[in-house]
Design a protein around this motif. Structure first.
Motif, PDB file in Angstrom:
ATOM      1  N   TYR A  95       0.807  -1.220   0.000  1.00  0.00           N
ATOM      2  CA  TYR A  95       0.000   0.000   0.000  1.00  0.00           C
ATOM      3  C   TYR A  95       0.842   1.272   0.000  1.00  0.00           C
ATOM      4  N   ILE A  96       1.916   1.310   0.813  1.00  0.00           N
ATOM      5  CA  ILE A  96       2.666   2.564   0.963  1.00  0.00           C
ATOM      6  C   ILE A  96       4.173   2.406   0.742  1.00  0.00           C
ATOM      7  N   GLY A  97       4.626   1.220   0.377  1.00  0.00           N
ATOM      8  CA  GLY A  97       6.055   1.036   0.102  1.00  0.00           C
ATOM      9  C   GLY A  97       6.831   0.648   1.344  1.00  0.00           C
ATOM     10  N   LEU A 100       8.382   3.790   3.817  1.00  0.00           N
ATOM     11  CA  LEU A 100       7.423   4.441   4.703  1.00  0.00           C
ATOM     12  C   LEU A 100       6.896   3.454   5.741  1.00  0.00           C
ATOM     13  N   THR A 101       6.627   2.224   5.316  1.00  0.00           N
ATOM     14  CA  THR A 101       6.174   1.199   6.252  1.00  0.00           C
ATOM     15  C   THR A 101       7.214   0.977   7.347  1.00  0.00           C
ATOM     16  N   TYR A 102       8.459   0.803   6.937  1.00  0.00           N
ATOM     17  CA  TYR A 102       9.534   0.545   7.888  1.00  0.00           C
ATOM     18  C   TYR A 102       9.686   1.699   8.867  1.00  0.00           C
ATOM     19  N   TYR A 149      11.762   9.306   5.511  1.00  0.00           N
ATOM     20  CA  TYR A 149      11.619  10.276   4.419  1.00  0.00           C
ATOM     21  C   TYR A 149      12.736  10.103   3.399  1.00  0.00           C
ATOM     22  N   ALA A 150      13.952   9.864   3.900  1.00  0.00           N
ATOM     23  CA  ALA A 150      15.074   9.625   2.991  1.00  0.00           C
ATOM     24  C   ALA A 150      14.808   8.400   2.121  1.00  0.00           C
ATOM     25  N   GLY A 151      14.253   7.344   2.729  1.00  0.00           N
ATOM     26  CA  GLY A 151      13.941   6.147   1.965  1.00  0.00           C
ATOM     27  C   GLY A 151      12.887   6.394   0.909  1.00  0.00           C
ATOM     28  N   ILE A 166      -0.067   4.064  -4.399  1.00  0.00           N
ATOM     29  CA  ILE A 166      -0.205   3.887  -2.951  1.00  0.00           C
ATOM     30  C   ILE A 166      -1.658   4.076  -2.519  1.00  0.00           C
ATOM     31  N   ASN A 167      -2.015   3.422  -1.448  1.00  0.00           N
ATOM     32  CA  ASN A 167      -3.292   3.611  -0.766  1.00  0.00           C
ATOM     33  C   ASN A 167      -2.927   4.073   0.641  1.00  0.00           C
TER      34      ASN A 167
END
Length: 336
Positions: A95-97, A100-102, A149-151, A166-167
C-alpha cells in the motif's frame, strides 16, 4: 555519575545483530517465502533460544513450570501478538512502500515498546531520568521519521514510474497497528520478569535469567509465525519447495538470519537486565534506533543508495539524529 558501560555495550552489540539479520531475506530463492520463514522461525524463536537457555539456566523446564502462570500466559500472549504485527508489516508494504512502512513501524514500535514499560514503573514522573527518557524517545522518533523520508525520496529517484499506486489511508492504518503490536515483544519481556526471577532462584546469574523469559515469550511468537507459514504451505501447495535443487544457500541464510535475530534479542535481554528496572525502557529504543543505522550501512554497501545523492543526505541527517537520541537515552540510565 558513573556511566553504566557494559550493559550499554551489550545493547549496541545486539543492535548490530538486529540490523544485520535482514540480509538473509535477500537470499530466499529458490525457496518459497513460507518455506524459508518456517526454517528461520524454528531456528530464531524455538531451537536457538532453547539451546542457549538450557546451557546457562539450571533446570530450565523446572524453572518455567514453577514460574507464576500469569507471567507465562502474558508473556506468550504478547509474543503471539508481536507475530501478528510482523505479518501486518508485510501487508502494509504493497500500500505505501517499504521505506514508509519501515519508518512508521520502527517509530511506533520504538515509542510504544519503551513508554508502556516506563509508565508501568512506580512514581515515574518523579524519576530524575524522566525528562531525558521522554526527550530521547521523542528525538528517536524524529530520527526515524527523517530516515523514512530519505527512503521515500530514494524510492522516487531510483524506481520506475510504473510502481504500484499507494493507498495511504489503508497503508498507514495497517502500519500503525503493526508498530503497536510489534512493540509488544518488549512489553511481553517486561511483564514476564517473574520467569527471570524464578531462573535466578534456581541458580542462574542475573543477565542469563533473561533467556528464560525469551523462551516463554517466543513460544507464543513461534506458534503464530510457524502457524502462518504452515497455513501458507498448505494453501499454496508449496511443501515441495523444501526439496528444490540448489537451495543450500537459501537454507544457510535462513539459519544464519535466525541466529542473528535471536542473538540480538538474547544479548539485548542481558544488557537490559543489567541496566535494572529502566533497562527495557532505555534499551529498546536504542536497540531499534542503532539497528536502523546498521541496516542502512549494509544497504549503502550493497549500493541501494546509488543514484540518490539528495536522499542519501537526508539519510545521514536522520542517522545523526538517531545517534543523538542514543546518547541521551544512554545517559539517562546513568541517572538511576
Amino acid at each position: 555519575m558513573e556511566f553504566v558501560f557494559i550493559p550499554f555495550v551489550l545493547v549496541l552489540i545486539a543492535s548490530i545483530f538486529q540490523g544485520s539479520f535482514g540480509l538473509g531475506m535477500k537470499f530466499m530463492a529458490p525457496l518459497k517465502w513460507e518455506a524459508w520463514w518456517l526454517v528461520h522461525a524454528t531456528i530464531a524463536m524455538l531451537l536457538f533460544p532453547l539451546a542457549w537457555a538450557l546451557f546457562v539456566i539450571p533446570d530450565l523446564f523446572g524453572v518455567i513450570s514453577q514460574a507464576p502462570t500469569q507471567a507465562i500466559i502474558i508473556g506468550m500472549l504478547f509474543g503471539f501478538l508481536w507475530g501478528i504485527g510482523g505479518i501486518m508489516f508485510g501487508k502494509s508494504i504493497p500500500y505505501i512502500g517499504i521505506s514508509l512502512t519501515y519508518g512508521i513501524v520502527m517509530g511506533v514500535c520504538s515509542a510504544v515498546g519503551s513508554l508502556i514499560p516506563f509508565f508501568q514503573l512506580d512514581n515515574v514522573t518523579d524519576l530524575t531520568a524522566f525528562p531525558y527518557v521522554i526527550s530521547g524517545v521523542a528525538i528517536m522518533l524524529i530520527g526515524v521519521a527523517i530516515t523514512a523520508y530519505a527512503g521515500i525520496q530514494r524510492d522516487k529517484q531510483t524506481q520506475s514510474e510504473n510502481s504500484t499506486k499507494i493507498n495511504l489511508k489503508a497503508g498507514l492504518t495497517i502500519a500503525i497497528i503493526s508498530g503497536i503490536l510489534s512493540a509488544l515483544l518488549n512489553v511481553g519481556f517486561v511483564n514476564a520478569q517473574a520467569v527471570g526471577k524464578a531462573a535466578e532462584a534456581s541458580g542462574a546469574i542475573a543477565r542469563n535469567s533473561s533467556l528464560a523469559i525469551w523462551v516463554v515469550v517466543l513460544m507464543g511468537a513461534y506458534i503464530m509465525n510457524a502457524g502462518y507459514a504452515i497455513t501458507l504451505l498448505f494453501k499454496n501447495k508449496t511443501w515441495n519447495s523444501f526439496s528444490v535443487p540448489k537451495s543450500g544457500k537459501a537454507y544457510a541464510w535462513s539459519i544464519a538470519a535466525g541466529l542473528l535475530w535471536f542473538g540480538a534479542l538474547g544479548v539485548y535481554g542481558q544488557g537490559a537486565t543489567l541496566m535494572g528496572k529502566m533497562g527495557p525502557v532505555i534499551g529498546w529504543p536504542i536497540l531499534l534506533g542503532v539497528s536502523l543505522i546498521v541496516s542502512n550501512i549494509w544497504a549503502y554497501s550493497n549500493k541501494e543508495w546509488k543514484g540518490a545523492k539528495q536522499a542519501f543526505s537526508y539519510l545521514l541527517l536522520g542517522l545523526f539524529v538517531l545517534i543523538i537520541a542514543t546518547i541521551i537515552l544512554g545517559y539517562s540510565n546513568a541517572l538511576n
